[in-house]
Scaffold this active site. Structure first.
Site, short mmCIF file in Angstrom:
data_model
loop_
_atom_site.label_atom_id
_atom_site.label_comp_id
_atom_site.label_asym_id
_atom_site.label_seq_id
_atom_site.Cartn_x
_atom_site.Cartn_y
_atom_site.Cartn_z
N GLU A 74 -6.79 -3.00 8.54
CA GLU A 74 -7.31 -4.07 7.46
C GLU A 74 -7.05 -3.43 6.07
O GLU A 74 -8.33 -2.58 5.65
CB GLU A 74 -8.17 -5.56 7.46
CG GLU A 74 -7.90 -6.15 8.67
CD GLU A 74 -8.49 -7.33 8.91
OE1 GLU A 74 -9.75 -7.48 8.30
OE2 GLU A 74 -8.28 -8.11 10.02
N ASN A 75 -7.05 -4.64 4.80
CA ASN A 75 -7.03 -3.88 3.78
C ASN A 75 -6.38 -2.45 2.78
O ASN A 75 -7.29 -2.00 2.27
CB ASN A 75 -8.50 -4.52 3.18
CG ASN A 75 -9.49 -5.47 3.71
OD1 ASN A 75 -8.12 -7.00 3.33
ND2 ASN A 75 -10.18 -5.61 3.44
N ARG A 76 -6.06 -1.83 3.87
CA ARG A 76 -5.54 -0.79 3.50
C ARG A 76 -6.64 0.64 3.47
O ARG A 76 -6.20 1.88 2.84
CB ARG A 76 -4.14 -0.73 2.65
CG ARG A 76 -3.33 -1.52 2.89
CD ARG A 76 -2.05 -1.55 1.86
NE ARG A 76 -1.19 -0.44 2.70
CZ ARG A 76 -0.38 -0.44 3.35
NH1 ARG A 76 -0.34 -1.39 4.07
NH2 ARG A 76 -0.06 1.08 4.01
N LEU A 77 -7.75 0.02 3.69
CA LEU A 77 -8.48 0.25 4.22
C LEU A 77 -8.81 1.53 5.36
O LEU A 77 -8.90 1.27 6.31
CB LEU A 77 -10.29 0.55 3.97
CG LEU A 77 -11.36 0.91 3.64
CD1 LEU A 77 -10.77 1.98 2.21
CD2 LEU A 77 -12.36 0.35 3.21
N HIS A 78 -7.50 1.98 5.63
CA HIS A 78 -6.99 2.93 6.87
C HIS A 78 -8.57 3.99 7.25
O HIS A 78 -8.99 4.36 6.70
CB HIS A 78 -6.07 3.59 7.16
CG HIS A 78 -4.48 2.35 6.58
ND1 HIS A 78 -4.67 1.79 6.49
CD2 HIS A 78 -4.02 2.62 5.07
CE1 HIS A 78 -3.61 0.78 6.32
NE2 HIS A 78 -3.10 1.89 4.65
#
Ligand SMILES: Cc1cc2nc3c(=O)[nH]c(=O)nc-3n(C[C@H](O)[C@H](O)[C@H](O)COP(=O)(O)O)c2cc1C
Length: 211
Positions: A188-192
């Site tokens: 999520e939130n591009r906090l990969h």
């Protein structure tokens, strides 16, 4: 995107150091099996990047046909452009992308031919018409038109019995022996999550990379 992901419930959506064994082959097996189990389209398709001696780089899809303790095995024409590049520069990279699982695996390493016995075994396991296509197709060369390939195919069928259809010397397997394997899990939130395994002699160094 949410909709398609929500169908997949049995697969972990994060990558945590505490779940990782010190061998990236174990995690790759799990991820490949997840992609197969979830019936994703072409789960074994991988982008193979190779470079010429001069450093010009090329990429195309090939299929992973075997994965074992040696590395990643694929089959192709040994006279193809990719084979010429591999001959002059064995460094290569692979990328797997399993969209529905929000997963990518990047692999870098050295490519070597597998044994002719192993290539024979795989070749003989293929459907007969696929075997013929591999034999008659001068992969990567310019041909005058589709008719030319169909003529070669039909001529071949006319003149050969099934037992004569043997692997040609210019077709077979390669193994990419990895020295880097990076697992990317979308979050999520591009906090990969990105976990990189780097080969150090006989063990693997594990690092987390910023997404
Ligand atoms: C889904 C898919 C699977 C493919 N699998 C293979 C393969 O396993 N081996 C192969 O030689 N080419 C395969 N190809 C074709 C290659 O992408 C490429 O066109 C061909 O190998 C010639 O590449 P080259 O001219 O760089 O050598 C596949 C293509 C697609 C789209």
């Amino acid at each position: 995107l949410k909709k398609s992901n929500s169908k997949i419930i049995s697969v972990k959506k994060y990558l945590d150091e505490k779940d990782i064994k010190d061998d990236p082959f174990i995690l790759f097996h799990v991820w490949l099996n997840d992609a197969i189990k979830e019936k994703l389209p072409e789960p074994t398709a991988m982008t193979l990047a190779t470079s010429s001696k001069e450093g010009k780089t090329f990429a195309r899809i090939v299929l992973l046909k075997k994965f074992d303790k040696r590395g990643f095995i694929f089959y192709t024409n040994y006279d193809s452009d990719k084979a010429k590049q591999i001959n002059s520069n064995p460094n290569a990279a692979l990328v797997f992308y399993w969209k529905e699982l929000e997963r990518q695996v990047r692999v870098e390493g050295i490519v070597k031919k597998i044994s002719s016995r192993e290539s024979d075994e795989y070749f003989n396991s293929r459907p007969v018409l696929s075997r013929i296509s591999s034999i008659i197709s001068p992969q990567s060369q310019v041909v005058p038109g589709r008719f030319h390939l169909e003529n070669l195919f039909n001529e071949y069928i006319k003149n050969k019995s099934e037992s004569e259809i043997k692997r040609p010397k210019n077709w077979g397997g390669y193994c990419l022996i990895p020295n880097h394997i990076e697992f990317w899990q979308g979050r999520e939130n591009r906090l990969h999550d990105r976990i990189l395994f780097t080969k150090k002699k006989s063990s693997w160094l594990i690092n987390r990379l910023a997404p």
